[in-house]
Each structure stands twice: as structure tokens, then as C-alpha cells.
Design a protein around this motif. Structure first.
Motif, PDB file in Angstrom:
ATOM      1  N   VAL A 244       0.845  -1.207   0.000  1.00 29.77           N
ATOM      2  CA  VAL A 244       0.000   0.000   0.000  1.00 29.77           C
ATOM      3  C   VAL A 244       0.876   1.250   0.000  1.00 29.77           C
ATOM      4  CG1 VAL A 244      -1.626   1.355   1.379  1.00 29.77           C
ATOM      5  CG2 VAL A 244      -2.015  -1.096   1.053  1.00 29.77           C
ATOM      6  N   ILE A 245       1.947   1.238   0.789  1.00 32.48           N
ATOM      7  CA  ILE A 245       2.864   2.381   0.817  1.00 32.48           C
ATOM      8  C   ILE A 245       3.520   2.576  -0.546  1.00 32.48           C
ATOM      9  CG2 ILE A 245       5.056   3.198   1.788  1.00 32.48           C
ATOM     10  CD1 ILE A 245       4.210   1.974   4.443  1.00 32.48           C
ATOM     11  N   ILE A 246       3.964   1.488  -1.162  1.00 37.62           N
ATOM     12  CA  ILE A 246       4.574   1.574  -2.493  1.00 37.62           C
ATOM     13  C   ILE A 246       3.574   2.130  -3.499  1.00 37.62           C
ATOM     14  CG2 ILE A 246       5.541   0.228  -4.399  1.00 37.62           C
ATOM     15  CD1 ILE A 246       7.456   0.549  -2.070  1.00 37.62           C
ATOM     16  N   PHE A 247       2.329   1.686  -3.428  1.00 36.59           N
ATOM     17  CA  PHE A 247       1.299   2.148  -4.364  1.00 36.59           C
ATOM     18  C   PHE A 247       1.102   3.658  -4.268  1.00 36.59           C
ATOM     19  CE2 PHE A 247      -3.193   3.320  -4.902  1.00 36.59           C
ATOM     20  CZ  PHE A 247      -3.359   3.028  -6.246  1.00 36.59           C
ATOM     21  N   PHE A 248       0.938   4.172  -3.070  1.00 36.23           N
ATOM     22  CA  PHE A 248       0.672   5.608  -2.919  1.00 36.23           C
ATOM     23  C   PHE A 248       1.903   6.454  -3.237  1.00 36.23           C
ATOM     24  CE2 PHE A 248      -2.979   4.136  -0.346  1.00 36.23           C
ATOM     25  CZ  PHE A 248      -3.970   4.893  -0.964  1.00 36.23           C
ATOM     26  N   CYS A 249       3.091   5.934  -2.960  1.00 32.58           N
ATOM     27  CA  CYS A 249       4.300   6.695  -3.285  1.00 32.58           C
ATOM     28  C   CYS A 249       4.537   6.781  -4.787  1.00 32.58           C
ATOM     29  CB  CYS A 249       5.521   6.069  -2.609  1.00 32.58           C
ATOM     30  SG  CYS A 249       5.580   6.316  -0.826  1.00 32.58           S
ATOM     31  N   MET A 250       4.049   5.789  -5.543  1.00 32.38           N
ATOM     32  CA  MET A 250       4.277   5.768  -6.988  1.00 32.38           C
ATOM     33  C   MET A 250       3.042   6.150  -7.785  1.00 32.38           C
ATOM     34  SD  MET A 250       6.749   2.540  -7.641  1.00 32.38           S
ATOM     35  CE  MET A 250       7.049   3.241  -9.258  1.00 32.38           C
ATOM     36  N   LEU A 251       1.981   6.574  -7.108  1.00 34.22           N
ATOM     37  CA  LEU A 251       0.712   6.822  -7.784  1.00 34.22           C
ATOM     38  C   LEU A 251       0.848   7.893  -8.865  1.00 34.22           C
ATOM     39  CD1 LEU A 251      -2.250   6.059  -7.894  1.00 34.22           C
ATOM     40  CD2 LEU A 251      -2.712   7.775  -6.129  1.00 34.22           C
ATOM     41  N   LYS A 252       1.614   8.931  -8.602  1.00 27.99           N
ATOM     42  CA  LYS A 252       1.792  10.016  -9.569  1.00 27.99           C
ATOM     43  C   LYS A 252       3.133   9.930 -10.281  1.00 27.99           C
ATOM     44  CE  LYS A 252      -1.280  13.280  -7.212  1.00 27.99           C
ATOM     45  NZ  LYS A 252      -1.412  14.628  -6.618  1.00 27.99           N
ATOM     46  N   GLY A 253       3.710   8.748 -10.305  1.00 29.68           N
ATOM     47  CA  GLY A 253       4.967   8.561 -11.020  1.00 29.68           C
ATOM     48  C   GLY A 253       6.106   9.285 -10.325  1.00 29.68           C
ATOM     49  N   ILE A 254       7.010   9.848 -11.132  1.00 28.79           N
ATOM     50  CA  ILE A 254       8.184  10.503 -10.551  1.00 28.79           C
ATOM     51  C   ILE A 254       7.814  11.801  -9.857  1.00 28.79           C
ATOM     52  CG2 ILE A 254       9.755   9.465 -12.218  1.00 28.79           C
ATOM     53  CD1 ILE A 254       9.749  12.153 -13.696  1.00 28.79           C
ATOM     54  N   ARG A 255       6.617  12.330 -10.114  1.00 31.24           N
ATOM     55  CA  ARG A 255       6.205  13.542  -9.393  1.00 31.24           C
ATOM     56  C   ARG A 255       6.016  13.261  -7.909  1.00 31.24           C
ATOM     57  NH1 ARG A 255       1.011  15.700 -12.258  1.00 31.24           N
ATOM     58  NH2 ARG A 255       0.697  13.454 -12.502  1.00 31.24           N
ATOM     59  N   SER A 256       5.618  12.047  -7.559  1.00 32.80           N
ATOM     60  CA  SER A 256       5.451  11.700  -6.145  1.00 32.80           C
ATOM     61  C   SER A 256       6.688  11.012  -5.591  1.00 32.80           C
ATOM     62  CB  SER A 256       4.221  10.797  -5.968  1.00 32.80           C
ATOM     63  OG  SER A 256       4.300   9.664  -6.808  1.00 32.80           O
ATOM     64  N   SER A 257       7.212  10.006  -6.305  1.00 29.12           N
ATOM     65  CA  SER A 257       8.395   9.304  -5.792  1.00 29.12           C
ATOM     66  C   SER A 257       9.611  10.211  -5.771  1.00 29.12           C
ATOM     67  CB  SER A 257       8.688   8.064  -6.650  1.00 29.12           C
ATOM     68  OG  SER A 257       8.991   8.426  -7.982  1.00 29.12           O
ATOM     69  N   GLY A 258       9.670  11.201  -6.694  1.00 30.68           N
ATOM     70  CA  GLY A 258      10.789  12.135  -6.706  1.00 30.68           C
ATOM     71  C   GLY A 258      10.844  13.018  -5.480  1.00 30.68           C
ATOM     72  N   LYS A 259       9.687  13.227  -4.839  1.00 33.85           N
ATOM     73  CA  LYS A 259       9.658  14.027  -3.602  1.00 33.85           C
ATOM     74  C   LYS A 259       9.933  13.147  -2.387  1.00 33.85           C
ATOM     75  CE  LYS A 259       8.478  17.762  -5.838  1.00 33.85           C
ATOM     76  NZ  LYS A 259       8.611  17.193  -7.194  1.00 33.85           N
ATOM     77  N   VAL A 260       9.471  11.887  -2.444  1.00 36.11           N
ATOM     78  CA  VAL A 260       9.657  10.983  -1.306  1.00 36.11           C
ATOM     79  C   VAL A 260      11.135  10.709  -1.054  1.00 36.11           C
ATOM     80  CG1 VAL A 260       9.210   8.646  -0.464  1.00 36.11           C
ATOM     81  CG2 VAL A 260       7.389   9.927  -1.597  1.00 36.11           C
ATOM     82  N   VAL A 261      11.939  10.650  -2.137  1.00 37.71           N
ATOM     83  CA  VAL A 261      13.348  10.280  -1.970  1.00 37.71           C
ATOM     84  C   VAL A 261      14.137  11.325  -1.201  1.00 37.71           C
ATOM     85  CG1 VAL A 261      13.446   8.815  -4.012  1.00 37.71           C
ATOM     86  CG2 VAL A 261      13.928  11.254  -4.236  1.00 37.71           C
ATOM     87  N   TYR A 262      13.640  12.542  -1.093  1.00 34.97           N
ATOM     88  CA  TYR A 262      14.345  13.531  -0.276  1.00 34.97           C
ATOM     89  C   TYR A 262      14.465  13.045   1.170  1.00 34.97           C
ATOM     90  CZ  TYR A 262      14.454  17.202  -3.846  1.00 34.97           C
ATOM     91  OH  TYR A 262      14.734  17.934  -4.974  1.00 34.97           O
ATOM     92  N   VAL A 263      13.505  12.231   1.608  1.00 29.24           N
ATOM     93  CA  VAL A 263      13.543  11.679   2.962  1.00 29.24           C
ATOM     94  C   VAL A 263      14.166  10.287   2.958  1.00 29.24           C
ATOM     95  CG1 VAL A 263      12.158  10.956   4.943  1.00 29.24           C
ATOM     96  CG2 VAL A 263      11.533  13.014   3.660  1.00 29.24           C
ATOM     97  N   THR A 264      13.665   9.406   2.083  1.00 29.87           N
ATOM     98  CA  THR A 264      14.086   8.005   2.126  1.00 29.87           C
ATOM     99  C   THR A 264      15.543   7.803   1.731  1.00 29.87           C
ATOM    100  OG1 THR A 264      13.247   7.690  -0.119  1.00 29.87           O
ATOM    101  CG2 THR A 264      11.755   7.164   1.693  1.00 29.87           C
ATOM    102  N   ALA A 265      16.098   8.684   0.894  1.00 28.87           N
ATOM    103  CA  ALA A 265      17.489   8.514   0.463  1.00 28.87           C
ATOM    104  C   ALA A 265      18.479   9.159   1.417  1.00 28.87           C
ATOM    105  CB  ALA A 265      17.676   9.089  -0.943  1.00 28.87           C
ATOM    106  N   THR A 266      18.054  10.135   2.184  1.00 32.39           N
ATOM    107  CA  THR A 266      18.976  10.839   3.083  1.00 32.39           C
ATOM    108  C   THR A 266      18.925  10.313   4.515  1.00 32.39           C
ATOM    109  OG1 THR A 266      17.285  12.542   3.454  1.00 32.39           O
ATOM    110  CG2 THR A 266      18.902  12.951   1.711  1.00 32.39           C
ATOM    111  N   PHE A 267      17.761   9.815   4.946  1.00 33.17           N
ATOM    112  CA  PHE A 267      17.621   9.353   6.327  1.00 33.17           C
ATOM    113  C   PHE A 267      18.602   8.230   6.684  1.00 33.17           C
ATOM    114  CE2 PHE A 267      15.594   6.705   9.605  1.00 33.17           C
ATOM    115  CZ  PHE A 267      15.453   7.649  10.615  1.00 33.17           C
ATOM    116  N   PRO A 268      18.829   7.221   5.797  1.00 37.74           N
ATOM    117  CA  PRO A 268      19.796   6.170   6.156  1.00 37.74           C
ATOM    118  C   PRO A 268      21.186   6.703   6.468  1.00 37.74           C
ATOM    119  CG  PRO A 268      18.451   5.441   4.322  1.00 37.74           C
ATOM    120  CD  PRO A 268      18.122   6.887   4.544  1.00 37.74           C
TER     121      PRO A 268
END
Length: 659
Positions: A244-268
Motif C-alpha cells: 500500500v505504501i509503495i502504491f501511494f508513493c508511486m501513484l503520480k509517477g516521478i512527481r510523487s516518488s521524486g519528492k519521497v526520496v528527499y527523505v528516504t534517500a537521506t535518512f539512512p
């Protein structure tokens, strides 16, 4: 126009009578000859016509999206490459293969296989502005490479989200105090007070091992691959939440996943820094780091070390799965792809090395507390992430906080990598069926069905015996099949499409190419033609030898022959797409087998037109479609002439109608 027309077969030059006025020009496929052709010695000249304009865009098909900024692309690629393998595989390989000495074969393989293949995939996607299937308009014969990438990506998505489901389960369990896998938990008093032996290894079981095998996996209730048992519903809910999380993060393509990576790629990175600082303050941490880096120069003579280095570089960069190619296809045409390639690959491999300090400093502390060598507590894969490291965290003051932080980091790492794999699948389908882009409802339905399908298939991997199926898919999904796909990609671009043309395409994209770019391309050209295919062949040979001589097993369970054969079929299905679709491409052409082959390796005209339309600036222009049939020439009585000396080459004429 003539009052009467004669139907002629293509290729025939026919004379006909008509009511044309004298001096009427001859016609060639609808074009007027601009001079008197009654003089046999004269050459045909054509009226000057402006270039064909690009066809108007189809209002039902939306144009491809582009990244909101270059940092979105960089972070997406870094998040895709920096995955769980950087944390749970590289440190283990490093200590097992000679400590710091392992860095020598690692960086050699990085610069002779990893970086060249990474640049090839990024450049191909950015120049073609298409997904892993459509991009092979540059060489239709190799369309099967894109289909094979899609098959590999689907297998990876199938089992990778199961890891995220395990992470969810541990993350939820981390909110308990004391942690359920620590000796402080009342349920584990008998384990910590008495020496309960592991029947397979002959050593005492730890609470973290019991929690992993009995409460999470339930593997103790299964006899093997043939006995999956019932679905473990707590894990099924975690897997559903992950999809479900993957679905909502990719629902708008790179317009949504491109914003999510600001958190998911830097937090680790934040978590790794915190873990390193905390580990440095613990007793015994220096012994763990020394165990991680102490060189053993004799290991350089082992073929296993070089194979481990190559496989780690290859798999950690995510080459050959289609994710990189798809993400690069959303770049602007003039993006500096060489710069991005160097930044991402060096950043990814530096992260692997960096993560080793966070892992082994805390494992060193656990070994000091237990009074055993570090080698007895070190592990790889799920064994490190879900057994050894959680046990080490349980020994720290404030263990609940550190456990939450660690599993949140694993979740971010897994989600980022899954974004890239899912992007490869969705981009491939949307490029083949572009009408889906225009209808948000249909696109959402497609993505929802895709995620739900993966969820249903993933239920097999969260049964009591699911870990056996997980290990089988993990062992063969990215094994020899992926190496073969990448080998053909390298050979196809270098020798069929042309390595010189490919380098020129890269220079065309980097419109302000600094001098160092051109010099670096000479190095990459040598790798693509010689070094990389040669090393890939060596890796492939070693994989086949190891696969034949080494039994597949999980713990003490040895897989039956039919199970191993099933895994081989998975890998073979992916790479067999290459000859199957090559045969299809050749069968669609006409002529002798040699001519069919030559035609099937020529780029389609839409390959060039696609990039002219995406380059921005200047007048858009589309090249004429290639016409294989000879031209039909219709002449009036007065204009009859012998044109046998004129060479009418199909590609020389522009496709259009009479002005």
C-alpha cells in the motif's frame, strides 16, 4: 492531375497516355520533377521543399514527465543503488575475503565493469527517453534484452518487498520494552539461563535466533520447499501495508516518488552516522573494526575473492534490471550523464565501506560482552539484519530507541530500491501503451492491479516454509540470467549499434562537453569493447562452475534437485527472451537471412525523431520513415525517358505529398 491513372506494381517504370498538356512535369511518387527529363543525360532535380514538420502531438497521449530537478534524479538513483546489500552484505564480504585487501579487487571491478555498465544504461535511457523495452528501437534485434530486464525486475520485486514486511514486523516489535528478542524479556529467561543447543550448528541458541526462526518465519514448522504450510497472517498484514505504501508513493509517477526520496534517500545516512558515533564509544568496538579491515594479502590469489568483488559491485549498482534506464529516461536531454554516473557510483561504493564501521563497531562490542571472537557473531544477509545486529542493539542502553532507528533505516533502504525496480516495470508498460498516461484512472488501476498481483504471489514467501522459497528466488533471480542480459546489452551497443555512434550520442547530450568528458569517453569505449565483456564472461563461467559444484542450502536444509532445477528455469526464462525476440525481429523483415539481420540491427527512424523532439530548442523535425519497396515512376508520353542510370535510393526521398 491526370484524367486517368494506370495502376502499376512497385518498381515498374510504365508509360501511359493522358490528357496532360505538353510539357507537363513527370511525377515520382507524387513529386514533380522540376526540369525537362526528356534529355537522357540530365539528372533528376526536385523542387526545394522545407523539412517535414513534426506531426502534431496526439491529444490523447500525454508527453513524458521529467524530474522536477537534478537532485531528484540523483537522490532517486542513490536511493535505488544504496540498498540492503550495502549494509548486510558488503561488510561481511570484506571481512571474509581478507579485510582491507578486498578493496583492491572491489575497486578494480568497479572501474572496469560497474562504472562502464552504469554509464551505458544511464546514457541509453536518457538519449532514448524511453523505458527498457521501447528504448531498443535503437536495435530492434535486441528487444528481448528489455523483456528480460522486465522479467528480472518482477522477480526482484516479488521477494524484495517481503524483506520490507519483515522490517515492518521488527519495527512494530521494537516499541516493546524490553525488546522481545532480548534476555530481559521474561519469555526468554529459559534461553539465557540454560544452554539450548541449535541442532544444526551445535551451539547455544540466542533469543534473537529463536525470535527470528519461530515467531517471525515459523520455519521450524516446515520440512522444506515441498512443505510451505499456512500463511503467517501477521506477516501478511505487514506485506499488505508495504505494498500500500509503495502504491501511494508511486501513484503520480516521478512527481510523487521524486519528492519521497528527499527523505528516504537521506535518512539512512543520518542513521549510519549516529550508529558509528554510538559504536565508537562502546568497549570492544576497535576489535570489531580491526576484524573488518585487517588485511590478509594471501586472499588476493583466491578466485572466490574476485568473484565476490565483481558480484557485489554488479548487484549493488542495480545494473541490468531496467530501473536505472527508466529513471534516466525522465532526464532532460542535455543532462550531464557522465557527471551523474561518477557521483552515483562512487557515492554508492563509499556508502558500502562506510556502513561497515557502523556494523562491526557494534558487533565488536557484542563479541566483547560475550567473550567470543568477532567471527562467531558476524553474519551476512537476513542473518545479520534480523539476528546478529538486533541482538547487539539489545545490549545497548536505550535499546528500544536504537532498534527503532535501525529498522526504520532498513525500511527506507528497501523502499528506495523497490521504487527503482517498480519504476522499471511501470515505465516499460506505459511506454508500450502510452494512452495509459493520459487517463489517471486507468493508470491508477494498472498500478493497483500490479501491486495486488505481487502481494498475492508474495504470500507464498511468508508461509512457514516461505524462507526456502525466498532463498531460491534470491539465489537465481539475479544470477546467471542477469549477467547474460548485461553481457548482450554491452555487446549489442558496442558492435550492433556502434560504440562510436554511442559515444557521439553522449557528446550530443552533453552540449557543453568539457575536455575531460571526451577523454573519459575513450576509457569507457575501451571498457565497452574489450574489458567489460571479457570480465563478464569470466564471472559467468565462475557462476556456472559454482552452481554445478555447490549445493543450494538454507541452514542445514539442502535443496532437492527439482528445487535447484526450478531456480535454473527462473534464470533461463529471463535470458531466453533475447533469442526469442531476436527471431521475432528477424521474421518481420524481408529478404535473405543476411539482409533480414542487417535490417533488424538498424535503428528505427522514430529513435532519432524521438530525440530531436526531446532535445529542446530549434525547429522540431522528424525524419522520414524508412521505405523498403522501390519507387513507382509514372511518366506522360512526352516525358518518357530511360531512367535506368539513375539511382533512386529509398532513404534519399522525403516522405510526403505533392506540395
Amino acid at each position: 492531375m491526370p484524367s486517368e491513372q494506370t495502376k502499376t506494381a512497385p518498381g515498374n517504370i510504365t508509360e501511359k497516355k493522358s490528357t496532360h498538356q505538353q510539357g507537363s512535369p513527370a511525377q515520382l511518387n507524387g513529386f514533380n520533377l522540376a526540369h525537362d527529363v526528356t534529355n537522357p543525360s540530365s539528372q533528376p532535380q526536385f523542387e526545394s521543399r522545407p523539412p517535414s514538420p513534426a506531426p502534431p502531438p496526439d491529444p490523447l497521449i500525454l508527453p513524458r514527465e521529467q524530474w522536477g530537478g537534478k537532485y531528484e534524479f540523483l537522490l532517486s538513483c542513490i536511493g535505488y543503488c544504496v540498498g540492503l546489500g550495502n549494509v548486510w552484505r558488503f561488510p561481511y564480504l570484506c571481512y571474509r575475503n581478507g579485510g582491507g585487501v578486498f578493496l583492491i579487487p572491489y575497486f578494480i571491478m568497479l572501474f572496469f565493469t560497474g562504472v562502464p555498465l552504469f554509464l551505458m544504461e544511464l546514457s541509453l535511457g536518457q538519449y532514448g527517453a524511453a523505458g527498457p523495452i521501447t528504448v531498443w528501437k535503437c536495435c530492434p534485434l535486441l528487444k528481448g534484452i528489455g523483456i528480460g530486464m522486465l522479467c528480472v525486475s518482477m522477480l526482484v520485486c516479488l521477494y524484495y518487498n517481503v524483506i520490507i514486511a519483515w522490517t515492518f514486523y521488527y519495527l512494530g516489535s521494537s516499541f516493546q520494552s524490553p525488546l522481545p528478542w532480548s534476555c530481559d524479556a521474561p519469555a526468554n529467561a529459559y534461553l539465557c539461563g540454560n544452554a539450548t543447543l541449535n541442532s544444526s550448528s551445535g551451539r547455544a541458541l540466542s533469543p534473537s535466533e529463536v525470535f527470528w526462526n519461530e515467531r517471525v518465519l515459523g520455519v521450524v514448522n516446515s520440512k522444506g520447499l515441498h512443505d510451505p504450510g499456512p500463511v503467517r497472517w501477521p506477516l501478511a498484514l505487514c506485506l499488505l501495508a508495504a505494498w500500500v505504501i509503495i502504491f501511494f508513493c508511486m501513484l503520480k509517477g516521478i512527481r510523487s516518488s521524486g519528492k519521497v526520496v528527499y527523505v528516504t534517500a537521506t535518512f539512512p545516512y543520518f542513521v549510519l552516522i549516529v550508529l558509528i558515533i554510538r559504536g565508537a564509544t562502546l568497549e570492544g568496538s576497535l576489535q570489531g573494526v580491526a576484524f573488518y579491515l585487517t588485511p590478509d594479502w594471501g586472499r588476493l590469489a583466491s578466485a572466490q575473492v574476485w568473484n565476490d568483488a565483481a558480484s557485489q559491485v554488479f548487484y549493488s549498482l542495480g545494473i541490468g534490471v531496467g530501473g536505472l534506464l527508466s529513471m534516466a529516461s525522465y532526464n532532460k536531454f542535455d543532462n550531464n550523464v557522465i557527471r551523474d554516473c561518477l557521483v552515483i557510483t562512487i557515492g554508492n561504493c563509499s556508502t558500502s565501506f562506510f556502513a561497515g564501521f557502523a556494523i562491526f563497531s557494534i558487533l565488536g562490542h557484542m563479541a566483547w560482552r560475550k567473550g567470543v571472537p568477532v567471527g562467531e557473531v558476524a553474519d551476512t544477509g537476513p542473518g545479520l539484519a534480523f539476528v546478529a545486529y538486533p541482538e547487539a542493539l539489545a545490549l545497548l542502553p536505550g535499546s528500544v530507541f536504537w532498534s527503532i532507528l535501525f529498522f526504520l533505516m532498513l525500511f527506507m533502504l528497501g523502499v528506495d530500491t523497490l521504487f527503482g525496480n517498480m519504476e522499471g516495470i511501470t515505465t516499460a508498460v506505459l511506454d508500450e501503451f502510452p494512452q495509459l498516461r493520459a487517463n489517471m484512472k486507468q493508470k491508477s488501476l494498472f498500478l493497483g492491479l500490479l501491486c495486488f498481483g505481487f502481494y498475492l504471489m508474495g504470500l507464498l514467501l511468508i508461509t512457514d516454509g516461505g524462507i526456502y522459497w525466498f532463498t531460491l528466488i534470491d539465489s537465481f533471480a539475479t544470477s546467471f540470467g542477469l549477467i547474460i542480459i548485461t553481457l548482450f546489452m554491452c555487446i549489442g551497443i558496442s558492435f550492433f549499434y556502434g560504440v562510436n555512434q554511442f559515444c557521439q550520442d553522449i557528446i550530443d547530450m552533453i552540449c557543453r562537453c568539457p575536455p575531460w568528458c571526451s577523454k573519459v569517453l575513450l576509457y569507457f569505449k575501451a571498457c565497452w569493447v574489450f574489458c567489460t565483456p571479457f570480465l563478464l564472461l569470466i564471472i559467468l563461467t565462475y557462476i556456472f562452475i559454482e552452481m554445478y559444484n555447490t549445493p543450494l542450502q538454507y541452514g542445514a536444509y539442502v535443496y532437492p534437485r527439482w528445487g535447484k532445477a526450478l531456480g535454473v528455469c527462473m534464470g533461463a526464462t529471463c535470458c531466453l527472451q533475447i533469442p526469442i525476440w531476436a527471431i521475432v525481429a528477424i521474421s518481420k523483415e524481408s529478404g535473405t537471412l543476411k539482409n533480414r539481420f542487417k535490417k533488424s540491427i538498424r535503428p528505427l527512424n522514430s529513435w532519432r525523431g524521438n530525440n530531436l523532439n526531446n532535445s529542446g530548442g530549434g525547429e522540431e523535425r522528424v525524419e522520414p520513415e524508412r521505405m523498403e519497396a522501390p519507387f513507382t515512376v509514372n511518366l506522360t508520353d512526352r516525358d518518357t525517358v530511360n531512367l535506368t542510370e539513375v539511382d533512386f535510393t529509398a532513404i534519399a526521398w522525403e516522405n510526403g505529398t505533392e506540395a
